[in-house]
Design a protein around this motif. Structure first.
Motif, short mmCIF file in Angstrom:
data_model
loop_
_atom_site.label_atom_id
_atom_site.label_comp_id
_atom_site.label_asym_id
_atom_site.label_seq_id
_atom_site.Cartn_x
_atom_site.Cartn_y
_atom_site.Cartn_z
N LEU A 168 0.83 -1.21 0.00
CA LEU A 168 0.00 0.00 0.00
C LEU A 168 0.86 1.26 0.00
O LEU A 168 0.56 2.23 -0.71
N ILE A 169 1.91 1.26 0.80
CA ILE A 169 2.80 2.42 0.86
C ILE A 169 3.37 2.72 -0.53
O ILE A 169 3.44 3.87 -0.97
N ASP A 170 3.76 1.65 -1.21
CA ASP A 170 4.35 1.80 -2.55
C ASP A 170 3.31 2.26 -3.57
O ASP A 170 3.52 3.24 -4.31
N GLY A 174 2.81 6.57 -0.26
CA GLY A 174 2.82 7.02 1.12
C GLY A 174 1.59 7.79 1.54
O GLY A 174 1.53 8.28 2.67
N SER A 175 0.59 7.90 0.69
CA SER A 175 -0.62 8.66 1.00
C SER A 175 -1.70 7.74 1.55
O SER A 175 -2.14 6.80 0.87
N LEU A 176 -2.17 8.02 2.76
CA LEU A 176 -3.24 7.22 3.35
C LEU A 176 -4.55 7.39 2.59
O LEU A 176 -5.34 6.46 2.48
N ALA A 264 4.73 1.16 8.71
CA ALA A 264 3.60 0.34 8.24
C ALA A 264 2.36 0.48 9.11
O ALA A 264 1.25 0.17 8.65
N LEU A 265 2.52 0.96 10.34
CA LEU A 265 1.42 0.92 11.30
C LEU A 265 0.17 1.68 10.84
O LEU A 265 -0.94 1.14 10.93
N PRO A 266 0.27 2.90 10.33
CA PRO A 266 -0.96 3.59 9.91
C PRO A 266 -1.69 2.86 8.78
O PRO A 266 -2.92 2.86 8.73
#
Length: 498
Positions: A168-170, A174-176, A264-266
Motif C-alpha cells: 500500500l505504501i508503494d 505514502g498517502s493514506l 507500516a502501522l498507519p
C-alpha cells in the motif's frame, strides 16, 4: 506440505514480503514450544507494487539472513527444517530468480505458497491455537491480506488481497487517502464478507499485534500475553483511526510500538478499520498463531492434531517443572465429587479447565515457600499456552494461587478482578483448597491419593481413609478439610473405612 512424525526440533523459515524469519520449535507437536526465533526486516516487497519486482536491497538482506539461518540450523541442531515463501516472491517478476538463489543457499527446495495455500495455512494456524474460533481470520503480511472464514473448527474458502502495508505504501506513494481507495476497491469485490457480519475477527500479523499492545498499555492491562487478547470492535476501530492520524514522529514515541513497524502501522490500522466496518465485527481477537503454526500443524499426524492444545501445553509445562507430572490424573479424579451434579456441578468447558488446573498443580513446588503462590499464579498467567482465553488463564492462575495460599487474596490482580465472574472465583477457590488438601494428605507423592476419596453429602464433606492409613490423619489434614468443606457450605468429616 509433507507430514512428519512428532519429535526432534522442527524449524520453519518464513520468507515474507516484509520480514524473513527463522523459528525453531522443541518438536513438531500439538503444543509448539518455541526455542529460537529471529527476524530480519528485509523488505523484499517494498517496491513490488510500482515495479513488479523485488526490492534489490531487500533481496540481499534476505539472502544474508538465509545464510545466517542455515549456519544457525547447524549450530542449534534442527533435523527437520522447512521453508516457505509468500506474496512478494509469488507475485514478483523476478521471484523465480530469487527463489533459485535462496534454494542454493538453503540446500533444499522452498515451498512457494499460492494465495489459496497461504490463506488456508494461516487459518489452520489460528484454529490450531483457538479451536473454537468462529468468524473471519485475517492475516496481514507486508504484501497481502489473507481473509478466511472459520467455523466448526475448519477453514472455509479464503482469498488473498494485495493490500499489505508495504504494498500500500508503494502503490499509494505514502498517502493514506490513496491507500484508502485501494483498500475500499479490494474489499468491495468480496460480497461474501456479509456472511460473517457480526462475528469475531481473528487478527494475525505483527502490525496488528502492535495495535493490541497499544490497547493493552492504554488499559494498563497486566496480562502481557497477546494470544487471544480480545478488543471490542469499537475500541479497535477507534485506535486504528487514531493511529492513522499520527505522524511517524508521534508513532515512534509510543513505547509499545516496534520501531520497525512505525512506517507500516498507519496503513495496517487503515486495513483493520476497513475490515471491521465491512464485516461489522463484534470483537477483534488477536492470534499469535498464523502461517507458521499452520505449516507445523499440517505436518502432524491425525492423532497429534486431535489433541487438545491446552491440555497438551499443560502436560508439557508440568513435565518440565512438576515433581510427578502424572499426578494431575489422580487430582482430577479425586476432586470430581466436589463438582458433581448436586454439589457445584460443571459444564464440559469447566471440566476441561479443572483438568488443566490439576495438571499444573505442582509447577511451583521448587520456589521458596513464601513466594510459591504468586510464582505459580504468574507462571500460569504468562505461560505459552494456546486453546485458552484470558478469562480461562485467570481461573487457572487463581487455582494455582489458592493451592499454595489457601483462602488468601492475591494482590497482583489489579483490574483483572472483573475478568471472571463470582462463580468462577468461587470454583477456583474450591479447587485450589481441594488440591491443597490433596498434597497434604498424600505427602506430595504418587499412589496414595487414589486409596482415599471425598464424598459430598447434603450437609457434610467426608474424607474416607482406609484403616491402615489412619495415621496420616493429623491436625493439618483436619484443618484443611474443614476449610474446603466450609467453602461449599458443608461440615468436614473423616471416616475410617476400607
Amino acid at each position: 506440505m509433507s507430514r512428519g512424525k512428532p519429535g526432534g526440533r522442527f524449524g520453519i523459515v518464513d520468507i515474507g514480503s516484509n520480514s524473513v524469519r527463522l523459528v525453531v520449535y522443541a518438536g513438531a507437536e500439538r503444543n509448539p514450544v518455541l526455542v529460537f526465533n529471529e527476524k530480519v526486516m528485509a523488505g523484499l516487497g517494498r517496491s513490488l507494487g510500482s515495479t513488479g519486482r523485488l526490492d534489490p536491497k531487500g533481496i540481499e538482506r534476505a539472502l544474508d539472513a538465509l545464510r545466517r539461518f542455515m549456519a544457525l540450523r547447524e549450530q542449534i541442531g534442527v533435523p527437520v527444517l522447512v521453508a516457505a515463501a509468500t506474496a512478494a516472491v509469488r507475485d514478483a517478476e523476478d521471484g523465480a530468480a530469487f527463489l533459485a538463489r535462496a534454494e542454493n543457499i538453503c540446500g533444499f527446495s522452498i515451498d512457494l505458497l499460492s494465495g489459496a495455500d497461504e490463506a488456508r495455512l494461516s487459518a489452520q494456524g489460528v484454529l490450531s491455537g483457538i479451536p473454537e474460533a468462529e468468524g473471519l481470520v485475517g492475516d496481514l503480511g507486508g504484501g497481502s491480506l489473507e481473509l478466511v472464514p472459520v467455523s466448526s473448527g475448519k477453514p472455509g474458502p479464503g482469498t488473498t488481497l494485495p493490500i499489505g502495508p508495504l504494498r500500500l505504501i508503494d502503490l499509494a506513494h505514502g498517502s493514506l487517502a490513496e491507500a484508502e481507495a485501494v483498500v475500499d476497491r479490494a474489499l468491495g469485490e468480496h460480497e461474501w464478507l456479509k456472511d460473517v457480519q457480526g462475528k469475531r475477527f481473528y487478527a494475525v500479523g505483527g502490525v496488528w499485534r502492535n495495535l493490541a499492545r497499544i490497547h493493552m498499555a492504554h488499559r494498563d492491562y497486566p496480562i502481557h500475553v497477546l494470544h487471544q487478547y480480545t478488543i471490542p470492535a469499537r475500541d479497535a476501530a477507534d485506535i486504528a483511526r487514531l493511529i492513522e492520524k499520527l505522524g511517524p514522529k508521534s508513532l515512534a514515541q509510543i513505547p509499545d510500538v516496534s520501531e520497525r513497524r512505525v512506517e507500516a502501522l498507519p496503513f495496517g490500522a487503515l486495513v483493520l478499520d476497513k475490515v471491521i466496518t465491512a464485516m461489522k465485527a463484534k470483537e477483534v481477537v488477536i492470534s499469535a498463531y498464523g502461517l507458521r503454526e499452520g505449516i507445523l500443524f499440517d505436518r502432524l499426524d491425525k492423532k497429534e492434531q486431535a489433541k487438545d492444545p491446552l491440555i497438551a501445553g499443560c502436560r508439557d509445562l508440568a513435565g518440565r517443572l512438576a515433581r510427578f507430572p502424572q499426578h494431575g490424573g489422580e487430582f482430577f479424579k479425586w476432586t470430581a465429587p466436589l463438582f458433581a451434579d448436586g454439589v457445584l456441578g460443571e459444564t464440559p468447558a469447566e471440566e476441561r479447565l479443572r483438568r488443566a488446573a490439576c495438571i499444573l498443580a505442582d509447577i511451583g513446588w521448587y520456589v521458596h515457600p513464601d513466594y510459591r503462590a504468586h510464582h505459580a499464579m504468574t507462571q500460569i498467567l504468562l505461560a505459552p499456552f494456546s486453546g485458552i482465553d484470558h478469562a480461562g488463564r485467570l481461573f487457572l492462575a487463581r487455582v494455582g494461587y489458592h493451592r499454595h495460599e489457601g483462602r488468601g487474596e492475591p494482590q497482583m490482580l489489579g483490574n483483572l478482578a472483573g475478568l471472571i465472574g463470582e462463580r468462577e472465583h468461587a470454583r477456583a477457590l474450591v479447587l485450589g483448597l481441594a488440591l491443597r488438601l490433596a498434597f497434604t494428605l498424600s505427602g506430595a507423592t504418587m499412589g496414595m491419593l487414589p486409596k482415599t476419596r471425598l464424598e459430598a453429602g447434603k450437609n457434610a464433606l467426608t474424607l474416607v481413609v482406609p484403616k491402615r492409613h489412619e495415621p496420616l490423619i493429623g491436625e493439618i489434614v483436619v484443618k484443611r478439610l474443614g476449610a474446603l468443606a466450609r467453602t461449599i457450605g458443608r461440615k468436614g468429616d473423616i471416616r475410617i473405612g476400607r
